[in-house]
Enzyme design. Structure first.
Site, PDB file in Angstrom:
ATOM      1  N   CYS A  54     -96.466  98.714  76.750  1.00 55.72           N
ATOM      2  CA  CYS A  54     -97.571  99.416  77.430  1.00 55.72           C
ATOM      3  C   CYS A  54     -98.723  99.765  76.488  1.00 55.72           C
ATOM      4  CB  CYS A  54     -97.060 100.671  78.115  1.00 55.72           C
ATOM      5  SG  CYS A  54     -95.805 100.315  79.336  1.00 55.72           S
ATOM      6  N   HIS A  61    -103.100 105.565  79.547  1.00 52.08           N
ATOM      7  CA  HIS A  61    -102.141 104.642  80.165  1.00 52.08           C
ATOM      8  C   HIS A  61    -101.489 105.374  81.332  1.00 52.08           C
ATOM      9  CE1 HIS A  61     -98.871 102.043  80.975  1.00 52.08           C
ATOM     10  NE2 HIS A  61     -97.953 102.811  80.416  1.00 52.08           N
ATOM     11  N   ASN A  74     -97.196 101.972  87.188  1.00 50.98           N
ATOM     12  CA  ASN A  74     -97.329 101.630  85.768  1.00 50.98           C
ATOM     13  C   ASN A  74     -97.492 100.117  85.637  1.00 50.98           C
ATOM     14  OD1 ASN A  74     -96.943 101.042  83.069  1.00 50.98           O
ATOM     15  ND2 ASN A  74     -95.188 102.399  82.810  1.00 50.98           N
TER      16      ASN A  74
END
Ligand code: COA
Length: 327
Positions: free
Chosen positions: A114, A254, A284
């Site tokens: 990520c 994020h 996500n």
């Protein structure tokens, strides 16, 4: 005057198919209430069967190229951040290069889970500052739905598919990337991983039976490490650059968990009106989440010339990093 790198175009793409929390209630033992309260996610996008990471990335890249007012042939470096690339080899960057008709540029993937987009920014920034490349395409693209265990309620509610892209170019003005911070703690790699399909556990009947090709996460431990690491990361990034939190026009985090995002904003005393949140729509999307959120903010007119914006990410590795940008 020193060269700096500046984002001159942004683009994003999310597949049409929406999978809402109520759909998930029919698939696993979960509820819209639990998912909303624990994560902030209401729905996520799912790629069509024929769409792979390169397809999503190409759509985002085309929009970024258009905004920058350049042509694919002008691009002299192509970097793709992904953990769900089309195939182990060649790189998804090579496939995107072919689909966009980019000639004579190096093209490669990076995997920092990520945090991939932030890692990619630092790589692009360094190459541009060195004077070696002048028009860099950086794409973050993920089709995480193919690595999601749709029988595991602890992970399947979290992830979604999407892509974002930026064009970066040199500038001699006092604009662009001010400072980058990258971190990794490999001792915690097993908190978040896809164990199967690599050289440690190559694909076999057993790896499929044991569901090793899916994302495994120790969510609660990861959550605690993420909050601690991100809080000190953003504070240290601003301190190192003598920037006060009140000077930040927009925080673009994020999108892993709304509670993590809120904790970081609180640590900086930033009102949520100065934070980009789209986790409710996309879940996500790993390395796609920051460029997707950035593109939405740019196109909504939320960023003005000279604004300080702060990007931060945390993910598998464990990795984390931040970028301070003067727009
Ligand atoms: N629906 C209903 N209940 C669920 C559930 C779901 N989808 N998933 C887990 N639960 C249950 C658990 O089984 C557990 O039940 P128990 O108390 O009976 O054992 C309970 O909910 C609490 O689970 P826990 O894992 O402690 O929840 P949490 O508050 O930590 O939230 C996450 C789980 C995954 C949302 C959260 O830990 C998280 O976001 N982690 C970090 C994600 C991240 O940042 N990743 C890195 C970047 S990719």
């Amino acid at each position: 005057m020193l060269l700096r790198s500046r984002i001159t175009g942004t683009g994003s793409y999310a597949p049409e198919k929406v999978l809402g929390n109520f759909d998930l209630e029919k698939m696993v033992d979960t509820s819209d209430g639990w998912i909303t309260e624990r994560t902030g996610i209401k729905e996520r996008r799912i790629a069509k069967g024929i769409q792979s990471a390169s397809d999503l990335g190409v759509e985002a890249a085309k929009k970024a190229i258009h905004m920058a007012g350049i042509m694919p042939k002008d691009i002299d470096m192509l970097i793709v951040a992904t953990m769900s690339g089309d195939m182990p080899m060649p790189s998804t960057a090579s496939i995107i290069q072919e689909k966009l008709g980019i000639k004579n540029s190096p093209a490669f993937d990076i995997n920092a889970a990520c945090s991939g987009f932030i890692y990619g920014l630092e790589i692009a920034d360094s190459f541009i500052k060195s004077g070696k490349f002048k028009k860099v395409l950086l794409v973050g693209t993920e089709v995480l739905s193919r690595f999601t265990d749709w029988e595991d309620r602890t992970t399947c509610v979290l992830f979604g598919d999407g892509a974002g892209a930026v064009i970066m170019e040199p500038t001699k003005r006092n604009r662009g990337i001010v400072s980058m911070q990258l971190h990794s703690d490999g001792s915690l790699w097993d908190l978040l991983c896809v164990p199967g399909g690599g050289s440690r556990h190559p694909a076999s009947k057993e790896t499929v039976k044991d569901r090793l090709h899916y994302i495994k996460m120790k969510g609660n431990k990861t959550f605690k490490v993420a909050v601690k690491a991100l809080e000190s990361l953003v504070v240290n990034t601003l301190k190192a650059n003598k920037i006060k939190p009140s000077q930040i026009a927009l925080l673009i985090p994020h999108q892993a968990n709304l509670r993590i995002i809120q904790a970081v904003a609180k640590r900086l005393h930033l009102p949520m009106s100065k934070v980009v949140v789209n986790i409710d729509k996309y879940g996500n999307t790993s390395s796609a989440s920051i460029p997707l959120a950035l593109d939405e903010a740019v196109r909504a007119g939320r960023i003005n010339d000279g604004d300080y914006i702060l990007l931060e990410a945390f993910g598998g590795g464990l990795t984390w990093g931040a970028a301070l940008i003067k727009w």
